[in-house]
Design a protein around this motif. Structure first.
Motif, PDB file in Angstrom:
ATOM      1  N   ARG A 248       0.923  -1.164   0.178  1.00  0.00           N
ATOM      2  CA  ARG A 248       0.030  -0.075  -0.009  1.00  0.00           C
ATOM      3  C   ARG A 248       0.897   1.366  -0.005  1.00  0.00           C
ATOM      4  NH1 ARG A 248      -4.496  -1.204   4.550  1.00  0.00           N
ATOM      5  NH2 ARG A 248      -5.322  -3.158   3.784  1.00  0.00           N
ATOM      6  N   LEU A 249       0.516   2.044  -0.711  1.00  0.00           N
ATOM      7  CA  LEU A 249       1.112   3.381  -0.906  1.00  0.00           C
ATOM      8  C   LEU A 249       0.308   4.469  -0.093  1.00  0.00           C
ATOM      9  CD1 LEU A 249       3.642   5.014  -2.016  1.00  0.00           C
ATOM     10  CD2 LEU A 249       2.255   5.734  -3.977  1.00  0.00           C
ATOM     11  N   THR A 250      -0.955   4.357  -0.230  1.00  0.00           N
ATOM     12  CA  THR A 250      -1.780   5.284   0.485  1.00  0.00           C
ATOM     13  C   THR A 250      -2.742   4.349   1.264  1.00  0.00           C
ATOM     14  OG1 THR A 250      -3.340   5.136  -1.539  1.00  0.00           O
ATOM     15  CG2 THR A 250      -1.791   7.191  -1.232  1.00  0.00           C
ATOM     16  N   ASP A 251      -3.161   4.980   2.390  1.00  0.00           N
ATOM     17  CA  ASP A 251      -4.296   4.351   3.448  1.00  0.00           C
ATOM     18  C   ASP A 251      -5.602   4.187   2.445  1.00  0.00           C
ATOM     19  OD1 ASP A 251      -5.428   3.649   5.880  1.00  0.00           O
ATOM     20  OD2 ASP A 251      -6.676   5.467   5.459  1.00  0.00           O
ATOM     21  N   GLU A 252      -6.078   3.052   2.928  1.00  0.00           N
ATOM     22  CA  GLU A 252      -7.462   2.745   2.289  1.00  0.00           C
ATOM     23  C   GLU A 252      -8.392   2.715   3.330  1.00  0.00           C
ATOM     24  OE1 GLU A 252      -6.691  -0.969  -0.203  1.00  0.00           O
ATOM     25  OE2 GLU A 252      -4.770  -0.038  -0.772  1.00  0.00           O
ATOM     26  N   GLY A 253      -8.487   3.228   4.386  1.00  0.00           N
ATOM     27  CA  GLY A 253      -9.643   3.420   5.009  1.00  0.00           C
ATOM     28  C   GLY A 253      -9.968   2.197   6.041  1.00  0.00           C
ATOM     29  N   GLU A 254      -9.066   1.168   6.219  1.00  0.00           N
ATOM     30  CA  GLU A 254      -8.908   0.093   6.923  1.00  0.00           C
ATOM     31  C   GLU A 254      -8.576   0.342   8.325  1.00  0.00           C
ATOM     32  OE1 GLU A 254      -7.858  -3.281   5.176  1.00  0.00           O
ATOM     33  OE2 GLU A 254      -9.149  -2.975   3.272  1.00  0.00           O
ATOM     34  N   PRO A 255      -9.327   0.077   9.385  1.00  0.00           N
ATOM     35  CA  PRO A 255      -8.596   0.422  10.817  1.00  0.00           C
ATOM     36  C   PRO A 255      -7.442  -0.555  11.019  1.00  0.00           C
ATOM     37  CG  PRO A 255     -10.616  -0.795  10.974  1.00  0.00           C
ATOM     38  CD  PRO A 255     -10.578  -0.211   9.456  1.00  0.00           C
ATOM     39  N   GLY A 256      -6.404   0.102  11.714  1.00  0.00           N
ATOM     40  CA  GLY A 256      -5.327  -0.555  11.941  1.00  0.00           C
ATOM     41  C   GLY A 256      -5.194  -0.751  13.644  1.00  0.00           C
ATOM     42  N   VAL A 257      -4.492  -1.337  14.062  1.00  0.00           N
ATOM     43  CA  VAL A 257      -4.116  -1.250  15.338  1.00  0.00           C
ATOM     44  C   VAL A 257      -3.800   0.067  15.855  1.00  0.00           C
ATOM     45  CG1 VAL A 257      -2.788  -2.473  17.341  1.00  0.00           C
ATOM     46  CG2 VAL A 257      -3.611  -3.764  15.296  1.00  0.00           C
ATOM     47  N   VAL A 258      -4.351   0.528  16.885  1.00  0.00           N
ATOM     48  CA  VAL A 258      -4.105   1.937  17.487  1.00  0.00           C
ATOM     49  C   VAL A 258      -2.832   2.002  18.326  1.00  0.00           C
ATOM     50  CG1 VAL A 258      -4.741   3.873  18.676  1.00  0.00           C
ATOM     51  CG2 VAL A 258      -6.275   2.748  17.172  1.00  0.00           C
ATOM     52  N   GLY A 259      -1.811   2.382  18.160  1.00  0.00           N
ATOM     53  CA  GLY A 259      -0.766   2.573  19.290  1.00  0.00           C
ATOM     54  C   GLY A 259      -0.029   3.718  19.273  1.00  0.00           C
ATOM     55  N   GLU A 260       1.240   3.988  19.424  1.00  0.00           N
ATOM     56  CA  GLU A 260       1.604   5.224  19.578  1.00  0.00           C
ATOM     57  C   GLU A 260       1.827   6.036  18.449  1.00  0.00           C
ATOM     58  OE1 GLU A 260       5.704   4.812  21.504  1.00  0.00           O
ATOM     59  OE2 GLU A 260       5.398   2.456  21.387  1.00  0.00           O
ATOM     60  N   GLU A 261       1.767   7.346  18.473  1.00  0.00           N
ATOM     61  CA  GLU A 261       1.461   8.224  17.271  1.00  0.00           C
ATOM     62  C   GLU A 261       2.928   8.355  16.796  1.00  0.00           C
ATOM     63  OE1 GLU A 261      -0.750   9.098  15.264  1.00  0.00           O
ATOM     64  OE2 GLU A 261      -2.030   7.600  16.641  1.00  0.00           O
ATOM     65  N   VAL A 262       3.016   8.491  15.400  1.00  0.00           N
ATOM     66  CA  VAL A 262       4.437   8.950  15.047  1.00  0.00           C
ATOM     67  C   VAL A 262       4.178  10.274  14.057  1.00  0.00           C
ATOM     68  CG1 VAL A 262       5.544   6.730  14.930  1.00  0.00           C
ATOM     69  CG2 VAL A 262       3.987   7.454  12.924  1.00  0.00           C
ATOM     70  N   GLU A 263       4.927  10.917  13.992  1.00  0.00           N
ATOM     71  CA  GLU A 263       5.020  12.057  12.903  1.00  0.00           C
ATOM     72  C   GLU A 263       4.506  11.825  11.529  1.00  0.00           C
ATOM     73  OE1 GLU A 263       8.429  14.435  12.991  1.00  0.00           O
ATOM     74  OE2 GLU A 263       8.677  14.480  15.088  1.00  0.00           O
ATOM     75  N   ASP A 264       3.938  12.751  10.712  1.00  0.00           N
ATOM     76  CA  ASP A 264       3.508  12.476   9.142  1.00  0.00           C
ATOM     77  C   ASP A 264       4.607  12.008   8.524  1.00  0.00           C
ATOM     78  OD1 ASP A 264       0.789  12.667   9.983  1.00  0.00           O
ATOM     79  OD2 ASP A 264       0.747  14.896   9.484  1.00  0.00           O
ATOM     80  N   LEU A 265       5.668  12.717   8.752  1.00  0.00           N
ATOM     81  CA  LEU A 265       6.895  12.593   8.092  1.00  0.00           C
ATOM     82  C   LEU A 265       7.557  11.077   8.293  1.00  0.00           C
ATOM     83  CD1 LEU A 265       9.326  13.351   6.319  1.00  0.00           C
ATOM     84  CD2 LEU A 265      10.451  13.774   8.285  1.00  0.00           C
TER      85      LEU A 265
END
Length: 322
Positions: A248-265
């Motif tokens: 995947r190059l872009t998100d496809e709207g499927e929920p993943g495991v919520v964990g620590e947040e990382v920066e957009d970069l």
């Protein structure tokens, strides 16, 4: 908007300028719309014929606009009558086409489109006709049209058609590709990346497919149009199978495991790393240096307590970062 009722750009400009004035001569309107007086005179005559303008009773040199609420409504009603006729013809022609389709022989399953201009036209027509979904293989060395020429894709996305685009890794040589893919995501275009792809391919809904013949010279360039058949079913299956294995190059709207947040970069960096890009190509896509990529990867590996980049990718998926 006015082009939908048969007005070209110049006619629409003159009509708008005329609506904004109580009355006007051709010379006055020419000044407003930056056109020659002779051209405005011709356009005023055409607007009169359409019922959008009339001559002032006291001075025949001056024109007045017909009330838009009356004149345009009449034109819209005429357009709707024509569209109703076209829709009726379309239903009849579709019925005839389905009957002929049922009688197709094996040789009729495939049509050949010859010439670059004809291929570009068919490529645009197919996307314009898409109702639900467009699936595509994109190779950098076998284009149907350039991204700049493909205006129908944007129109299709805006009317709610979903795009699933599978590109081979070489397409990522374009330093702006990742940013463009992210911009298209909110409109319903999902992108995945495969190491290589067998051909360029366009599938419209489940109805028809277009793929190029082998290019020899521009003079002999062509494409193959595949109608409903086992061959079309096979092309759909090839797409779906390849899509399921691609990164995947872009998100496809499927929920993943919520964990620590990382920066957009870092999220973008991880996505491109998992697609298989080198540090230099990741740097080019993100507009940073290769050294910054290496430093961020090291930080993320330390944060996730992993020893290899492969483990970093697996951990990023587990934590829902990509």
């Amino acid at each position: 908007m006015l082009d939908g009722i048969g007005l070209d750009e110049d006619s629409a400009r003159v009509y708008r300028a005329l609506v904004a004035r109580p009355s006007a001569t051709a010379a006055e309107l020419a000044s407003d719309v930056a056109l020659a007086v002779g051209r405005v005179t011709e356009l005023l005559a055409a607007l009169e014929t359409m019922g959008l303008a009339a001559r002032q009773g006291a001075d025949s040199e001056r024109a007045v606009a017909s009330p838009p609420g009356i004149a345009l409504r009449a034109l819209l009603a005429e357009q709707e009558r024509r569209l109703d006729t076209v829709r009726s013809d379309l239903v009849d022609l579709e019925a005839v086409y389905r009957e002929s389709l049922a009688g197709r022989t094996a040789a009729d399953v495939v049509d050949v489109v010859l010439g670059a201009d004809a291929v570009r036209q068919r490529f645009a027509q197919l996307q314009a006709a898409a109702a639900h979904q467009v699936r595509a293989f994109v190779r950098s060395d076998v284009p149907f049209v350039s991204a700049e020429e493909n205006a129908e894709e944007e129109r299709a996305l805006l009317r709610g058609v979903r795009y699933r685009v599978l590109v081979e890794r070489g397409v990522m040589d374009d330093a702006h590709f990742y940013a463009a893919a992210r911009e298209a995501l909110p409109y319903g275009e999902y992108v995945r990346v495969a190491p290589t792809l067998p051909t360029r391919l366009l599938i419209i809904d489940d109805d028809i497919a277009l793929l190029p013949m082998r290019r020899t010279t521009d003079e002999h360039y062509g494409a193959i149009l595949v109608h409903p058949s086992s061959l079309l079913d096979l092309l759909v299956e090839v797409f779906e199978s390849t899509w399921s294995r691609a990164a995947r190059l872009t998100d496809e709207g499927e929920p993943g495991v919520v964990g620590e947040e990382v920066e957009d970069l870092d999220r973008s960096l991880l996505t491109l790393l998992m697609v298989g890009l080198t540090d230099a190509r990741i740097a080019g896509q993100l507009g940073i240096s290769a050294r910054t990529v290496q430093r961020r990867v090291s930080v993320l590996m330390e944060l996730t307590r992993v020893a290899t980049r492969f483990q970093l990718g697996a951990e990023a998926v587990r934590r829902g970062w990509v």
